[in-house]
Design a protein around this motif. Structure first.
Motif: not given
Length: 210
Positions: A49-53, A58-64, A66-74, A154-158
């Motif tokens: 998760i931290r790497k994806a954030m 490479l995760a999923i570029e489409q925002k919606e 990506f959020d779904e993917q993150m929800a499953y991972l979390f 300086p470093l921003k997460e997604i």
């Protein structure tokens, strides 16, 4: 006093980590065992998760999506957070008699991974079997304050964009308006020590002196 599962919630840079550290040190200074246990965890899924954030894989570029993917991972990481036999929340509480202070819990998934009512139902369903914490401390700051604090890093997460954080703050407001568990909303623009004292007062009033 029983061992507590305490959750600190809020948008990025609200002050969760600072207050978690102060509370842990307070417990330790009063002969109570306490640890900070953050999400995402340092387990295998948490590291992914931290790497994806941080856009390091490479995760999923489409925002919606990506959020779904993150929800499953979390959700998977949260199960590990609660129930792993090494340092899971309930192992620490029930066997080690340790207070657990978590910076983020399932409320963050609802806040960060939901953009529509249907998505809220979806993420709520994923997390419906997770137990409630003993108390939630929600540190509230405005969008402007969040962006100002983030500008110093300086470093921003997604998720650290103006559009996303505006949605997150609104989601938090909606979540905690209807939340039935113990919760204390705190003004994140107050001094660090004042916020800390309000947390201690709430704990004493609801769980006894310590």
């Amino acid at each position: 006093m029983k061992s507590l599962f305490i959750v600190l919630e809020g948008v990025d840079k609200a002050g969760k980590s600072t207050q978690a550290e102060l509370l842990k040190n307070y417990f330790l200074s009063h002969q109570h065992s306490a640890v900070i246990s953050s999400e995402p965890t340092d387990g295998p899924i948490g590291r992914l998760i931290r790497k994806a954030m941080q856009n390091k894989i490479l995760a999923i570029e489409q925002k919606e999506s990506f959020d779904e993917q993150m929800a499953y991972l979390f959700t998977a990481d949260r199960h590990y957070h609660l129930y792993n036999d090494l340092n899971g929340v309930y192992k620490l509480i029930n066997k080690d008699y340790t207070h657990v202070i978590a910076t983020r819990y399932y409320f963050s998934s609802l806040a960060y991974n939901c953009n529509t009512p249907n998505e809220f139902v979806f993420v709520s369903t994923l997390n419906r079997n997770f137990p409630e914490p003993d108390v939630v401390f929600y540190i509230d700051i405005s969008l402007e304050s969040a962006l100002s604090r983030l500008s110093k890093y300086p470093l921003k997460e997604i998720y650290e964009t103006k559009k996303k954080l505006k949605q997150v703050i609104q989601n938090y407001e909606n979540i905690f308006k209807s939340y039935k568990g113990r919760i204390l909303k705190l003004d994140g623009t107050e001094s660090i020590q004042k916020i800390h004292q309000k947390i201690l007062i709430y704990l004493r009033e609801n769980f006894g002196d310590f």
